[in-house]
Design an enzyme around this catalytic site. Sequence first.
Site, PDB file in Angstrom:
ATOM      1  N   MET A 117      -3.568   7.395  13.100  1.00 54.36           N
ATOM      2  CA  MET A 117      -4.767   7.658  12.296  1.00 54.36           C
ATOM      3  C   MET A 117      -5.660   8.694  12.980  1.00 54.36           C
ATOM      4  SD  MET A 117      -5.580   3.745  11.141  1.00 54.36           S
ATOM      5  CE  MET A 117      -5.169   2.982  12.711  1.00 54.36           C
ATOM      6  N   ASP A 140       0.859  -1.182   0.000  1.00 51.27           N
ATOM      7  CA  ASP A 140       0.000   0.000   0.000  1.00 51.27           C
ATOM      8  C   ASP A 140       0.895   1.232   0.000  1.00 51.27           C
ATOM      9  OD1 ASP A 140       0.373  -0.102   2.947  1.00 51.27           O
ATOM     10  OD2 ASP A 140      -1.147  -1.700   2.774  1.00 51.27           O
ATOM     11  N   LYS A 144      -5.684  -0.375  -4.981  1.00 46.99           N
ATOM     12  CA  LYS A 144      -6.632  -0.478  -6.101  1.00 46.99           C
ATOM     13  C   LYS A 144      -7.895  -1.249  -5.696  1.00 46.99           C
ATOM     14  CE  LYS A 144      -5.354  -4.730  -8.387  1.00 46.99           C
ATOM     15  NZ  LYS A 144      -4.620  -5.479  -9.329  1.00 46.99           N
TER      16      LYS A 144
HETATM   17  N1  SAH Z   1       1.593  -0.274  10.985  1.00 48.07           N
HETATM   18  C1  SAH Z   1       1.864   1.137  10.985  1.00 48.07           C
HETATM   19  C2  SAH Z   1       0.621   1.941  11.321  1.00 48.07           C
HETATM   20  C3  SAH Z   1      -0.516   1.779  10.343  1.00 48.07           C
HETATM   21  S1  SAH Z   1      -1.881   2.788  10.691  1.00 48.07           S
HETATM   22  C4  SAH Z   1       3.029   1.421  11.946  1.00 48.07           C
HETATM   23  O1  SAH Z   1       3.427   0.559  12.724  1.00 48.07           O
HETATM   24  O2  SAH Z   1       3.587   2.518  11.861  1.00 48.07           O
HETATM   25  C5  SAH Z   1      -1.545   4.217   9.715  1.00 48.07           C
HETATM   26  C6  SAH Z   1      -1.122   5.368  10.595  1.00 48.07           C
HETATM   27  O3  SAH Z   1       0.262   5.252  10.919  1.00 48.07           O
HETATM   28  C7  SAH Z   1      -1.223   6.736   9.962  1.00 48.07           C
HETATM   29  O4  SAH Z   1      -2.538   7.217   9.973  1.00 48.07           O
HETATM   30  C8  SAH Z   1      -0.322   7.539  10.867  1.00 48.07           C
HETATM   31  O5  SAH Z   1      -0.962   7.833  12.080  1.00 48.07           O
HETATM   32  C9  SAH Z   1       0.776   6.535  11.173  1.00 48.07           C
HETATM   33  N2  SAH Z   1       1.992   6.723  10.341  1.00 48.07           N
HETATM   34  C10 SAH Z   1       2.624   5.780   9.632  1.00 48.07           C
HETATM   35  N3  SAH Z   1       3.746   6.262   9.054  1.00 48.07           N
HETATM   36  C11 SAH Z   1       3.815   7.560   9.418  1.00 48.07           C
HETATM   37  C12 SAH Z   1       4.756   8.613   9.157  1.00 48.07           C
HETATM   38  N4  SAH Z   1       5.844   8.423   8.421  1.00 48.07           N
HETATM   39  N5  SAH Z   1       4.503   9.829   9.705  1.00 48.07           N
HETATM   40  C13 SAH Z   1       3.417  10.045  10.469  1.00 48.07           C
HETATM   41  N6  SAH Z   1       2.503   9.091  10.746  1.00 48.07           N
HETATM   42  C14 SAH Z   1       2.704   7.860  10.241  1.00 48.07           C
END
Ligand code: SAH
Length: 255
Positions: free
Chosen positions: A175, A38, A60
């Site tokens: 999120m 994704d 997609k």
């Molecule tokens: N599995 C991922 C989280 C997925 S949920 C993890 O462990 O990081 C998706 C959320 O992750 C986004 O809405 C945001 O809150 C956060 N996120 C992921 N990458 C980010 C980044 N580079 N900067 C800020 N927020 C991020």
Amino acid sequence: MSGNYGKVYLVGSGPGDPELLTLKARRLIDTAEVIIYDQLPGKVILSSMPDSAEKIDAGKFAGKHTLTQNKINEAIVQKAKEGKMVVRLKGGDPYVFGRGGEEAEALVQEGIEFEIVPGITSAIAVPAYAGIPVTHRESTSMVTFITGHEDPTKEESGLNWDALAKFEGTIVILMGVKMLRRNAEELMKNGKDSETPVALIERGTRPDQRVTVGTLASIADLAEERGVKAPAITVVGDVVRLHDILGEQLTGTDF
Ligand code: SAH
């Protein structure tokens, strides 16, 4: 016969800085036959996927949330049944709000062999790059991770705001952009000090990282003024004050 099935790797890409990919993630991406990805890993990592791999954009399948997830699960299962070595590439860590657990369950159900490749989660690394340790001996010895994205039409929030407002540790919200105002209000309504420091970090660890600092009372207006957009991490708690002292890590690591 599961003997002819391929193997699936649920791989975390880390928060975006390509140097925060694990060696294992790098090796698996480079040798995958199929990569189902994704957008969260970010442009730099996605553009490093090899030409040799078949690449499937899970975006997609966009549509209703659960339907989408079922379709992604089906795609992973189908490719594995074709005998392919499949990398399911996800932002951060696959088991932190990544629905990786659901994908793993689908694989177990189908008798497909899989491995988890943990990634550096944005929940910890993004605050770190913004000069915010999620724990600090002098301010807090607890941290909790919550999802800020809940269906606004849901009558009852799945989150226990009363307990969260009483929680004395750092609250890291993933999120959390869309529902920021409501979530800040819930915390204050349930008794959390409106002057509690809050940081919003957009696109953390990427060259265009941006940090916005305010309080529970001010953060939603600030976010609106500055046009804050996902992906962003929200940090609530005293550790946010350390941002002034520890500063911000420059993210221009040649990518
Ligand atoms: N599995 C991922 C989280 C997925 S949920 C993890 O462990 O990081 C998706 C959320 O992750 C986004 O809405 C945001 O809150 C956060 N996120 C992921 N990458 C980010 C980044 N580079 N900067 C800020 N927020 C991020």
